[in-house]
Design a protein around this motif. Structure first.
Motif, PDB file in Angstrom:
ATOM      1  N   TRP A 142     -36.003 -36.346 -31.345  1.00 44.78           N
ATOM      2  CA  TRP A 142     -36.515 -37.720 -31.384  1.00 44.78           C
ATOM      3  C   TRP A 142     -38.035 -37.796 -31.394  1.00 44.78           C
ATOM      4  O   TRP A 142     -38.599 -38.882 -31.559  1.00 44.78           O
ATOM      5  CB  TRP A 142     -35.957 -38.521 -30.201  1.00 44.78           C
ATOM      6  CG  TRP A 142     -34.464 -38.564 -30.199  1.00 44.78           C
ATOM      7  CD1 TRP A 142     -33.618 -37.960 -29.328  1.00 44.78           C
ATOM      8  CD2 TRP A 142     -33.622 -39.251 -31.141  1.00 44.78           C
ATOM      9  NE1 TRP A 142     -32.310 -38.203 -29.654  1.00 44.78           N
ATOM     10  CE2 TRP A 142     -32.284 -39.004 -30.773  1.00 44.78           C
ATOM     11  CE3 TRP A 142     -33.864 -40.049 -32.267  1.00 44.78           C
ATOM     12  CZ2 TRP A 142     -31.205 -39.520 -31.476  1.00 44.78           C
ATOM     13  CZ3 TRP A 142     -32.791 -40.563 -32.968  1.00 44.78           C
ATOM     14  CH2 TRP A 142     -31.484 -40.304 -32.579  1.00 44.78           C
ATOM     15  N   PHE A 143     -38.694 -36.658 -31.226  1.00 42.15           N
ATOM     16  CA  PHE A 143     -40.154 -36.648 -31.317  1.00 42.15           C
ATOM     17  C   PHE A 143     -40.537 -36.538 -32.791  1.00 42.15           C
ATOM     18  O   PHE A 143     -40.793 -35.454 -33.313  1.00 42.15           O
ATOM     19  CB  PHE A 143     -40.737 -35.491 -30.493  1.00 42.15           C
ATOM     20  CG  PHE A 143     -40.669 -35.730 -29.011  1.00 42.15           C
ATOM     21  CD1 PHE A 143     -41.706 -36.373 -28.349  1.00 42.15           C
ATOM     22  CD2 PHE A 143     -39.557 -35.338 -28.286  1.00 42.15           C
ATOM     23  CE1 PHE A 143     -41.637 -36.617 -26.982  1.00 42.15           C
ATOM     24  CE2 PHE A 143     -39.486 -35.573 -26.913  1.00 42.15           C
ATOM     25  CZ  PHE A 143     -40.526 -36.217 -26.268  1.00 42.15           C
ATOM     26  N   ASP A 144     -40.543 -37.657 -33.445  1.00 47.86           N
ATOM     27  CA  ASP A 144     -40.804 -37.696 -34.886  1.00 47.86           C
ATOM     28  C   ASP A 144     -41.699 -38.878 -35.223  1.00 47.86           C
ATOM     29  O   ASP A 144     -42.311 -39.492 -34.335  1.00 47.86           O
ATOM     30  CB  ASP A 144     -39.483 -37.746 -35.664  1.00 47.86           C
ATOM     31  CG  ASP A 144     -38.642 -38.975 -35.307  1.00 47.86           C
ATOM     32  OD1 ASP A 144     -39.183 -39.950 -34.717  1.00 47.86           O
ATOM     33  OD2 ASP A 144     -37.432 -38.986 -35.612  1.00 47.86           O
ATOM     34  N   GLN A 145     -41.772 -39.226 -36.506  1.00 48.77           N
ATOM     35  CA  GLN A 145     -42.683 -40.277 -36.961  1.00 48.77           C
ATOM     36  C   GLN A 145     -42.274 -41.672 -36.502  1.00 48.77           C
ATOM     37  O   GLN A 145     -43.074 -42.619 -36.579  1.00 48.77           O
ATOM     38  CB  GLN A 145     -42.795 -40.254 -38.492  1.00 48.77           C
ATOM     39  CG  GLN A 145     -41.552 -40.719 -39.238  1.00 48.77           C
ATOM     40  CD  GLN A 145     -40.498 -39.632 -39.370  1.00 48.77           C
ATOM     41  OE1 GLN A 145     -40.672 -38.517 -38.870  1.00 48.77           O
ATOM     42  NE2 GLN A 145     -39.416 -39.936 -40.055  1.00 48.77           N
ATOM     43  N   ASP A 146     -41.045 -41.835 -36.009  1.00 46.54           N
ATOM     44  CA  ASP A 146     -40.596 -43.154 -35.567  1.00 46.54           C
ATOM     45  C   ASP A 146     -41.007 -43.471 -34.131  1.00 46.54           C
ATOM     46  O   ASP A 146     -40.876 -44.603 -33.676  1.00 46.54           O
ATOM     47  CB  ASP A 146     -39.069 -43.258 -35.689  1.00 46.54           C
ATOM     48  CG  ASP A 146     -38.616 -43.333 -37.141  1.00 46.54           C
ATOM     49  OD1 ASP A 146     -39.296 -44.024 -37.925  1.00 46.54           O
ATOM     50  OD2 ASP A 146     -37.607 -42.696 -37.489  1.00 46.54           O
ATOM     51  N   LEU A 147     -41.472 -42.456 -33.393  1.00 43.69           N
ATOM     52  CA  LEU A 147     -42.004 -42.696 -32.048  1.00 43.69           C
ATOM     53  C   LEU A 147     -43.465 -43.096 -32.194  1.00 43.69           C
ATOM     54  O   LEU A 147     -44.275 -42.347 -32.720  1.00 43.69           O
ATOM     55  CB  LEU A 147     -41.882 -41.424 -31.195  1.00 43.69           C
ATOM     56  CG  LEU A 147     -42.503 -41.498 -29.788  1.00 43.69           C
ATOM     57  CD1 LEU A 147     -41.825 -42.573 -28.938  1.00 43.69           C
ATOM     58  CD2 LEU A 147     -42.414 -40.149 -29.101  1.00 43.69           C
ATOM     59  N   LYS A 148     -43.784 -44.292 -31.734  1.00 41.69           N
ATOM     60  CA  LYS A 148     -45.139 -44.820 -31.939  1.00 41.69           C
ATOM     61  C   LYS A 148     -45.701 -45.392 -30.643  1.00 41.69           C
ATOM     62  O   LYS A 148     -44.954 -45.753 -29.725  1.00 41.69           O
ATOM     63  CB  LYS A 148     -45.145 -45.898 -33.023  1.00 41.69           C
ATOM     64  CG  LYS A 148     -44.712 -45.403 -34.404  1.00 41.69           C
ATOM     65  CD  LYS A 148     -44.852 -46.469 -35.463  1.00 41.69           C
ATOM     66  CE  LYS A 148     -44.323 -46.006 -36.816  1.00 41.69           C
ATOM     67  NZ  LYS A 148     -45.034 -44.813 -37.307  1.00 41.69           N
ATOM     68  N   ILE A 149     -47.033 -45.475 -30.617  1.00 41.55           N
ATOM     69  CA  ILE A 149     -47.724 -46.128 -29.511  1.00 41.55           C
ATOM     70  C   ILE A 149     -48.752 -47.083 -30.089  1.00 41.55           C
ATOM     71  O   ILE A 149     -49.429 -46.768 -31.070  1.00 41.55           O
ATOM     72  CB  ILE A 149     -48.405 -45.087 -28.585  1.00 41.55           C
ATOM     73  CG1 ILE A 149     -48.991 -45.773 -27.353  1.00 41.55           C
ATOM     74  CG2 ILE A 149     -49.459 -44.277 -29.316  1.00 41.55           C
ATOM     75  CD1 ILE A 149     -49.410 -44.804 -26.266  1.00 41.55           C
ATOM     76  N   ASP A 150     -48.831 -48.267 -29.524  1.00 45.05           N
ATOM     77  CA  ASP A 150     -49.828 -49.258 -29.944  1.00 45.05           C
ATOM     78  C   ASP A 150     -51.133 -48.875 -29.254  1.00 45.05           C
ATOM     79  O   ASP A 150     -51.393 -49.267 -28.105  1.00 45.05           O
ATOM     80  CB  ASP A 150     -49.368 -50.651 -29.524  1.00 45.05           C
ATOM     81  CG  ASP A 150     -50.122 -51.746 -30.264  1.00 45.05           C
ATOM     82  OD1 ASP A 150     -51.113 -51.424 -30.942  1.00 45.05           O
ATOM     83  OD2 ASP A 150     -49.733 -52.922 -30.148  1.00 45.05           O
ATOM     84  N   LEU A 218     -45.142 -48.202 -26.021  1.00 44.55           N
ATOM     85  CA  LEU A 218     -44.331 -47.282 -26.812  1.00 44.55           C
ATOM     86  C   LEU A 218     -43.217 -48.030 -27.536  1.00 44.55           C
ATOM     87  O   LEU A 218     -42.729 -49.057 -27.067  1.00 44.55           O
ATOM     88  CB  LEU A 218     -43.692 -46.222 -25.909  1.00 44.55           C
ATOM     89  CG  LEU A 218     -44.612 -45.207 -25.240  1.00 44.55           C
ATOM     90  CD1 LEU A 218     -43.842 -44.417 -24.180  1.00 44.55           C
ATOM     91  CD2 LEU A 218     -45.217 -44.253 -26.267  1.00 44.55           C
ATOM     92  N   SER A 219     -42.805 -47.479 -28.662  1.00 51.43           N
ATOM     93  CA  SER A 219     -41.645 -48.020 -29.379  1.00 51.43           C
ATOM     94  C   SER A 219     -41.021 -46.908 -30.202  1.00 51.43           C
ATOM     95  O   SER A 219     -41.652 -45.879 -30.480  1.00 51.43           O
ATOM     96  CB  SER A 219     -42.055 -49.179 -30.299  1.00 51.43           C
ATOM     97  OG  SER A 219     -42.944 -48.719 -31.314  1.00 51.43           O
ATOM     98  N   TYR A 220     -39.757 -47.126 -30.551  1.00 48.21           N
ATOM     99  CA  TYR A 220     -39.091 -46.204 -31.468  1.00 48.21           C
ATOM    100  C   TYR A 220     -38.423 -47.043 -32.549  1.00 48.21           C
ATOM    101  O   TYR A 220     -37.635 -47.945 -32.252  1.00 48.21           O
ATOM    102  CB  TYR A 220     -38.051 -45.335 -30.759  1.00 48.21           C
ATOM    103  CG  TYR A 220     -37.579 -44.204 -31.641  1.00 48.21           C
ATOM    104  CD1 TYR A 220     -38.265 -43.000 -31.667  1.00 48.21           C
ATOM    105  CD2 TYR A 220     -36.487 -44.366 -32.487  1.00 48.21           C
ATOM    106  CE1 TYR A 220     -37.867 -41.972 -32.501  1.00 48.21           C
ATOM    107  CE2 TYR A 220     -36.081 -43.344 -33.328  1.00 48.21           C
ATOM    108  CZ  TYR A 220     -36.775 -42.146 -33.341  1.00 48.21           C
ATOM    109  OH  TYR A 220     -36.391 -41.134 -34.187  1.00 48.21           O
ATOM    110  N   GLN A 221     -38.780 -46.765 -33.801  1.00 50.20           N
ATOM    111  CA  GLN A 221     -38.337 -47.584 -34.935  1.00 50.20           C
ATOM    112  C   GLN A 221     -38.629 -49.057 -34.658  1.00 50.20           C
ATOM    113  O   GLN A 221     -37.808 -49.941 -34.894  1.00 50.20           O
ATOM    114  CB  GLN A 221     -36.850 -47.361 -35.214  1.00 50.20           C
ATOM    115  CG  GLN A 221     -36.550 -45.965 -35.736  1.00 50.20           C
ATOM    116  CD  GLN A 221     -35.089 -45.740 -36.059  1.00 50.20           C
ATOM    117  OE1 GLN A 221     -34.204 -46.470 -35.569  1.00 50.20           O
ATOM    118  NE2 GLN A 221     -34.794 -44.735 -36.860  1.00 50.20           N
ATOM    119  N   ASN A 222     -39.825 -49.287 -34.127  1.00 52.54           N
ATOM    120  CA  ASN A 222     -40.364 -50.618 -33.845  1.00 52.54           C
ATOM    121  C   ASN A 222     -39.626 -51.376 -32.743  1.00 52.54           C
ATOM    122  O   ASN A 222     -39.870 -52.562 -32.536  1.00 52.54           O
ATOM    123  CB  ASN A 222     -40.390 -51.472 -35.121  1.00 52.54           C
ATOM    124  CG  ASN A 222     -41.297 -50.890 -36.182  1.00 52.54           C
ATOM    125  OD1 ASN A 222     -42.395 -50.426 -35.870  1.00 52.54           O
ATOM    126  ND2 ASN A 222     -40.836 -50.885 -37.422  1.00 52.54           N
TER     127      ASN A 222
END
Length: 440
Positions: A142-150, A218-222
Motif C-alpha cells: 500500500w506504500f504507493d502513489q495513491d498514498l498522499k499527504i497535503d 493523509l489520504s489514500y486514493q483521495n
C-alpha cells in the motif's frame, strides 16, 4: 535520492576552502549522505535524541555505505560542522552526533546524491529485509502513489506546533520540527521505507515516524484515513503479563510467553516473575477493571484520593506508566519518581510483578512488550483484515491501524476479535476520524 542538511551549510565552498586530506580521496555526496544521517536518524528514531540534541549513529552501518566514514566524520568535526559526544559503550551505545551551534537551529534543505556506487549501496536490500518485505507484502504493497499527504497545511501545522513548543521552552524543538518535516516530505515524494527491526519485530515506516497531529493530512486514493487505536495501550499490555495463562501451554491459538523471541525471553528471570504471578495479588482485578474502562482517569482519581486535588494531565499519567514499565527499579527512590511510588501504593502487586521483569541488567521488558505488540498487530490483526478484505488499504502504526474512513467499522470488529483470540483480552478501542480536525 535526497538527504537533508542545514540550509546555511555550503558544502561546496567548505571543500574548496579546506580540501579534505582523506587517505582514499573523497566525494561530496559521501559528505551529504553522512550529514543527512543526523537529520534522518532524528526523523526515524526521535526517541533516541538526548537532552543535548545528540543522536547516536552506528559506525558499522555507516561504513557499509561509506567505508572510511570515520575519516569524513573527523573532518566535519575538525572544521566545526558537527560535534561528537565522545561517549561510546561497547554493545550498548554508539557515538552521538549533532550539528554545531551555527547549523543546529537552521532550516534544512534537500540535497541530491548521484554517486552511483553510493546510491547502489543505499538501495541494496539484504536477505532479511527482502524476506520481511515479502512476508508482510499485505502491508508493504500500500506504500504507493495513491498514498498522499497535503504537504502545505501539514507544514503549517508543524510551524504552529513549533511555536507552541517555543512558548513552553521545550528543548531541541528545531530537531523535532526538522524530523517531522522530513517525515512529511518523504511521503510527499513517495520516498518510502519499510523496515522490520531485528530486535523486537516491530514495523517502522514513514507513518510510524510521522507526528500524530499530521495524520489528518493523509489520504489514500483521495479518501481520508482513520485510526483504530487501543485506549491505554501500555496498561493493556501489562494485563497480558500478569495473566497466568500467558505463561501456560497455548490453547486455541493464543500467544504465550514461549512465543516471545528467545533472544528476549533469555533476558527475563522467569522464576522471579512467576512467584509473583502465581500469588494473584488482589489489586490485579482492580487494575484490570480500571484498564477495561479508562485506566488513566481511574489512576488520576485514585491519586487524588491519596494526595488530594492535583493538576495532572493525561500525558503526565502516561509518563508515569512509562517510568513504571521502563525505568530502572533503582529510580524508585528518586525525587522525580513520586508518581511511580504512587503507582506502587495503588497497585502494589502489579508494580512488584513489573519490577520482577527488571531484575537482570539491561531490562528486556520494553522489547518484550514491543514483540508482543508486533505479533498481535502485524501477524494477527493486520493479516486477518488483509485476508478478509484484500482490497482495503491498510497501514499500521505500532499498536494501531490506519484505514480509509469508510472501512472503519468492519476493521474494528476484526481488530477486537483477533486481539481477544491472541491474548484473551477484548481491548477498549477508540477511532480517530480526522475530517472535522482538518476542516476546522
Amino acid at each position: 535520492m535526497y538527504y537533508f542538511i542545514p540550509e546555511n551549510l555550503n558544502l561546496e565552498q567548505l571543500l574548496i576552502e579546506h580540501p579534505p586530506m582523506l587517505k582514499h580521496g573523497f566525494h561530496i555526496d559521501c559528505f551529504t549522505f553522512l550529514l543527512g544521517q543526523i537529520t534522518e536518524a532524528a526523523a526515524r528514531y526521535r526517541d533516541s535524541i538526548d537532552e543535548e540534541g545528540f543522536i547516536c549513529l552506528n559506525a558499522k552501518i555507516l561504513k557499509k555505505r561509506v567505508y572510511n566514514a570515520n575519516e569524513y566524520m573527523d573532518y566535519l568535526i575538525e572544521h566545526g560542522i558537527i560535534i561528537c559526544d565522545n561517549l561510546y559503550i561497547p554493545n550498548e551505545k554508539s557515538y552521538g552526533y549533532r550539528y554545531a551551534d551555527l547549523y543546529f537551529t537552521a532550516p534544512i534543505i534537500a540535497k541530491e546524491i548521484k554517486k552511483p556506487t553510493l546510491v547502489k549501496s543505499i538501495n541494496l536490500e539484504g536477505n532479511y529485509e527482502r524476506n520481511m518485505r515479502v512476508k508482510y507484502d499485505y502491508l508493504h504493497k500500500w506504500f504507493d502513489q495513491d498514498l498522499k499527504i497535503d504537504l502545505e497545511p501539514a507544514i503549517e501545522k508543524l510551524e504552529f506546533i513549533k511555536l507552541e513548543e517555543i512558548l513552553r521552552n521545550k528543548r531541541n524543538l528545531h530537531l523535532r520540527f526538522n524530523a517531522n518535516l522530513i517525515s512529511a516530505s518523504r511521503i510527499n515524494n513517495q520516498s518510502y521505507f519499510f523496515r522490520i527491526d531485528e530486535t523486537a519485530g516491530r514495523l517502522h515506516t514513514n507513518l510510524t515516524t510521522l507526528k500524530k497531529q499530521i495524520r489528518p493530512y493523509l489520504s489514500y486514493q483521495n479518501e481520508p484515513l482513520a485510526c483504530i487505536d487501543i485506549v491505554c495501550a501500555q496498561p493493556t499490555g501489562i494485563l497480558s503479563l500478569i495473566n497466568p495463562q500467558f505463561y501456560e501451554k497455548s490453547e486455541n491459538g493464543r500467544i504465550t510467553f514461549n512465543d516471545i523471541r528467545p533472544s528476549i525471553r533469555n533476558k527475563i528471570d522467569f522464576d522471579s516473575i512467576w512467584k509473583h504471578i502465581k500469588e494473584g495479588y488482589p489489586d490485579y482485578d482492580t487494575f484490570k477493571e480500571d484498564v477495561m474502562n479508562d485506566f488513566y482517569e481511574a489512576f488520576r482519581v485514585k491519586i487524588e484520593k491519596q494526595i488530594g486535588k492535583y493538576d495532572l494531565t493525561r500525558d503526565d499519567l502516561k509518563v508515569a506508566v512509562y517510568k513504571v514499565l521502563y525505568s530502572d527499579n533503582s529510580y524508585f527512590n528518586q525525587q522525580r519518581a513520586w508518581l511511580k511510588r504512587l503507582f506502587h501504593e495503588i497497585y502494589p502487586g502489579v508494580y512488584d510483578t513489573i519490577a520482577a521483569f527488571k531484575t537482570k541488567k539491561n531490562s528486556a521488558l520494553p522489547i518484550l512488550l514491543q514483540n508482543l505488540e508486533a505479533q498481535v498487530i502485524l501477524d494477527r490483526v493486520a493479516k486477518s483484515i488483509s485476508k478478509i478484505y484484500p482490497k482495503t488499504p491498510l497501514f499500521t502504526v505500532h499498536d494501531s491501524i490506519m484505514i480509509p474512513v469508510s472501512e472503519v467499522e468492519k476493521c474494528k470488529e476484526i481488530f477486537n476479535y483477533e486481539y481477544n483470540r491472541a491474548l484473551g483480552i477484548t481491548p477498549n478501542l477508540k477511532v480517530e476520524l480526522y475530517l472535522e480536525e482538518v476542516s476546522s
